[in-house]
Write a protein that holds these residues in place. Structure first.
Motif, PDB file in Angstrom:
ATOM      1  N   THR A  93      49.063   3.810  37.990  1.00  0.00           N
ATOM      2  CA  THR A  93      49.284   4.409  36.665  1.00  0.00           C
ATOM      3  C   THR A  93      48.809   5.859  36.595  1.00  0.00           C
ATOM      4  O   THR A  93      49.064   6.536  35.602  1.00  0.00           O
ATOM      5  CB  THR A  93      48.556   3.620  35.559  1.00  0.00           C
ATOM      6  OG1 THR A  93      47.132   3.788  35.715  1.00  0.00           O
ATOM      7  CG2 THR A  93      48.930   2.146  35.586  1.00  0.00           C
ATOM      8  N   LEU A  94      48.125   6.339  37.619  1.00  0.00           N
ATOM      9  CA  LEU A  94      47.510   7.665  37.578  1.00  0.00           C
ATOM     10  C   LEU A  94      48.459   8.738  38.115  1.00  0.00           C
ATOM     11  O   LEU A  94      48.806   8.728  39.300  1.00  0.00           O
ATOM     12  CB  LEU A  94      46.210   7.680  38.393  1.00  0.00           C
ATOM     13  CG  LEU A  94      45.122   6.724  37.926  1.00  0.00           C
ATOM     14  CD1 LEU A  94      43.964   6.713  38.930  1.00  0.00           C
ATOM     15  CD2 LEU A  94      44.627   7.126  36.542  1.00  0.00           C
ATOM     16  N   GLU A  95      48.850   9.660  37.272  1.00  0.00           N
ATOM     17  CA  GLU A  95      49.737  10.747  37.688  1.00  0.00           C
ATOM     18  C   GLU A  95      49.082  11.676  38.698  1.00  0.00           C
ATOM     19  O   GLU A  95      49.766  12.346  39.467  1.00  0.00           O
ATOM     20  CB  GLU A  95      50.183  11.557  36.474  1.00  0.00           C
ATOM     21  CG  GLU A  95      51.091  10.814  35.538  1.00  0.00           C
ATOM     22  CD  GLU A  95      51.522  11.663  34.359  1.00  0.00           C
ATOM     23  OE1 GLU A  95      51.318  12.898  34.376  1.00  0.00           O
ATOM     24  OE2 GLU A  95      52.082  11.098  33.416  1.00  0.00           O
ATOM     25  N   VAL A 113      44.754  13.382  45.734  1.00  0.00           N
ATOM     26  CA  VAL A 113      44.928  13.648  44.312  1.00  0.00           C
ATOM     27  C   VAL A 113      45.025  15.148  44.057  1.00  0.00           C
ATOM     28  O   VAL A 113      44.505  15.961  44.825  1.00  0.00           O
ATOM     29  CB  VAL A 113      43.775  13.049  43.466  1.00  0.00           C
ATOM     30  CG1 VAL A 113      43.665  11.544  43.686  1.00  0.00           C
ATOM     31  CG2 VAL A 113      42.451  13.724  43.763  1.00  0.00           C
ATOM     32  N   THR A 114      45.711  15.507  42.969  1.00  0.00           N
ATOM     33  CA  THR A 114      45.726  16.885  42.491  1.00  0.00           C
ATOM     34  C   THR A 114      45.427  16.876  41.002  1.00  0.00           C
ATOM     35  O   THR A 114      45.880  15.995  40.274  1.00  0.00           O
ATOM     36  CB  THR A 114      47.082  17.580  42.735  1.00  0.00           C
ATOM     37  OG1 THR A 114      48.121  16.795  42.160  1.00  0.00           O
ATOM     38  CG2 THR A 114      47.352  17.789  44.207  1.00  0.00           C
ATOM     39  N   THR A 115      44.637  17.867  40.583  1.00  0.00           N
ATOM     40  CA  THR A 115      44.306  18.010  39.164  1.00  0.00           C
ATOM     41  C   THR A 115      44.367  19.484  38.791  1.00  0.00           C
ATOM     42  O   THR A 115      44.409  20.360  39.658  1.00  0.00           O
ATOM     43  CB  THR A 115      42.898  17.459  38.837  1.00  0.00           C
ATOM     44  OG1 THR A 115      41.920  18.230  39.530  1.00  0.00           O
ATOM     45  CG2 THR A 115      42.771  15.995  39.215  1.00  0.00           C
ATOM     46  N   THR A 116      44.326  19.744  37.490  1.00  0.00           N
ATOM     47  CA  THR A 116      44.394  21.127  37.015  1.00  0.00           C
ATOM     48  C   THR A 116      43.047  21.825  37.052  1.00  0.00           C
ATOM     49  O   THR A 116      42.991  23.043  37.038  1.00  0.00           O
ATOM     50  CB  THR A 116      44.942  21.179  35.575  1.00  0.00           C
ATOM     51  OG1 THR A 116      44.111  20.379  34.746  1.00  0.00           O
ATOM     52  CG2 THR A 116      46.369  20.678  35.517  1.00  0.00           C
ATOM     53  N   GLU A 122      36.643  15.471  37.826  1.00  0.00           N
ATOM     54  CA  GLU A 122      35.452  14.702  37.448  1.00  0.00           C
ATOM     55  C   GLU A 122      35.830  13.519  36.552  1.00  0.00           C
ATOM     56  O   GLU A 122      35.347  12.398  36.744  1.00  0.00           O
ATOM     57  CB  GLU A 122      34.447  15.605  36.739  1.00  0.00           C
ATOM     58  CG  GLU A 122      33.156  14.896  36.375  1.00  0.00           C
ATOM     59  CD  GLU A 122      32.136  15.811  35.727  1.00  0.00           C
ATOM     60  OE1 GLU A 122      30.969  15.378  35.646  1.00  0.00           O
ATOM     61  OE2 GLU A 122      32.482  16.934  35.316  1.00  0.00           O
ATOM     62  N   ALA A 123      36.737  13.744  35.606  1.00  0.00           N
ATOM     63  CA  ALA A 123      37.186  12.661  34.722  1.00  0.00           C
ATOM     64  C   ALA A 123      37.911  11.575  35.517  1.00  0.00           C
ATOM     65  O   ALA A 123      37.731  10.375  35.260  1.00  0.00           O
ATOM     66  CB  ALA A 123      38.096  13.219  33.629  1.00  0.00           C
ATOM     67  N   LEU A 124      38.700  11.976  36.499  1.00  0.00           N
ATOM     68  CA  LEU A 124      39.400  11.012  37.348  1.00  0.00           C
ATOM     69  C   LEU A 124      38.402  10.169  38.138  1.00  0.00           C
ATOM     70  O   LEU A 124      38.524   8.939  38.202  1.00  0.00           O
ATOM     71  CB  LEU A 124      40.356  11.740  38.290  1.00  0.00           C
ATOM     72  CG  LEU A 124      41.073  10.887  39.330  1.00  0.00           C
ATOM     73  CD1 LEU A 124      41.955   9.832  38.676  1.00  0.00           C
ATOM     74  CD2 LEU A 124      41.885  11.776  40.266  1.00  0.00           C
ATOM     75  N   ILE A 125      37.411  10.818  38.722  1.00  0.00           N
ATOM     76  CA  ILE A 125      36.389  10.103  39.492  1.00  0.00           C
ATOM     77  C   ILE A 125      35.654   9.114  38.593  1.00  0.00           C
ATOM     78  O   ILE A 125      35.429   7.954  38.975  1.00  0.00           O
ATOM     79  CB  ILE A 125      35.404  11.094  40.148  1.00  0.00           C
ATOM     80  CG1 ILE A 125      36.139  11.913  41.225  1.00  0.00           C
ATOM     81  CG2 ILE A 125      34.212  10.367  40.752  1.00  0.00           C
ATOM     82  CD1 ILE A 125      35.372  13.129  41.694  1.00  0.00           C
TER      83      ILE A 125
END
Length: 166
Positions: A93-95, A113-116, A122-125
């Motif tokens: 479910t995680l984009e 993973v890639t984040t902005t 940190e929120a993903l972890i």
């Protein structure tokens, strides 16, 4: 009669794969010219390779940084057996998850993973914590990215050295 992948991976089949790795947008006519087959024979060979799963699709490479996804990391996940399937369902479910690999050894999964931002990472972890233990490594650069597959099936850069005699 359906063909198997071994039959399709003759000289022409391997030439098709090499050319498509270089440019997946080639027309069938141009592909045929490059490998030495008629457009009809090339189209039929390509259709058969798709049918048996040798060619699984055609894709575009997107610069994720251009989309604002400037933070790339690998997250190794270890989880108890009771959390494994729940974790897999959650990961799907995680984009932010670009790839997920099931591993042997001490870790269960490896996530790319890639984040902005670091805050988003940190929120993903933190979101992964209920499922197990995440260990994160930030990507500084990627000197080798999306290497083409050697269509001969042989690796040529590393060879076995003869055993030394004692």
């Amino acid at each position: 009669m359906a063909m198997d992948s071994t039959t399709l991976l003759d000289t022409y089949g391997r030439k098709i794969l090499k050319e498509l790795q270089d440019n997946a947008r080639l027309s069938v006519a141009e592909l045929g010219r490059r490998i030495g087959l008629s457009p009809t024979a090339t189209a039929e060979r390509l259709r058969q390779m798709e049918e048996v799963g040798v060619v699984r699709g055609y894709s575009v490479e997107i610069d994720v940084e251009a989309l604002g996804l400037e933070v790339m990391a690998f997250i190794r996940m270890s989880c108890g057996g009771q959390n494994y399937h729940r974790l897999l369902e959650f990961i799907c479910t995680l984009e932010e998850v670009r790839e997920c690999h099931h591993l042997t050894g001490g870790d269960d999964l490896l996530l790319k993973v890639t984040t902005t931002s670091m805050a988003d990472l940190e929120a993903l972890i933190e979101a992964l914590l209920p499922y197990g233990t995440p260990v994160t490594s930030l990507v500084l650069s990627s000197p080798v990215e999306h290497r083409k597959v050697n269509v001969t099936g042989k690796l040529t850069t590393v060879t076995r050295k003869p055993a030394r005699r004692k």
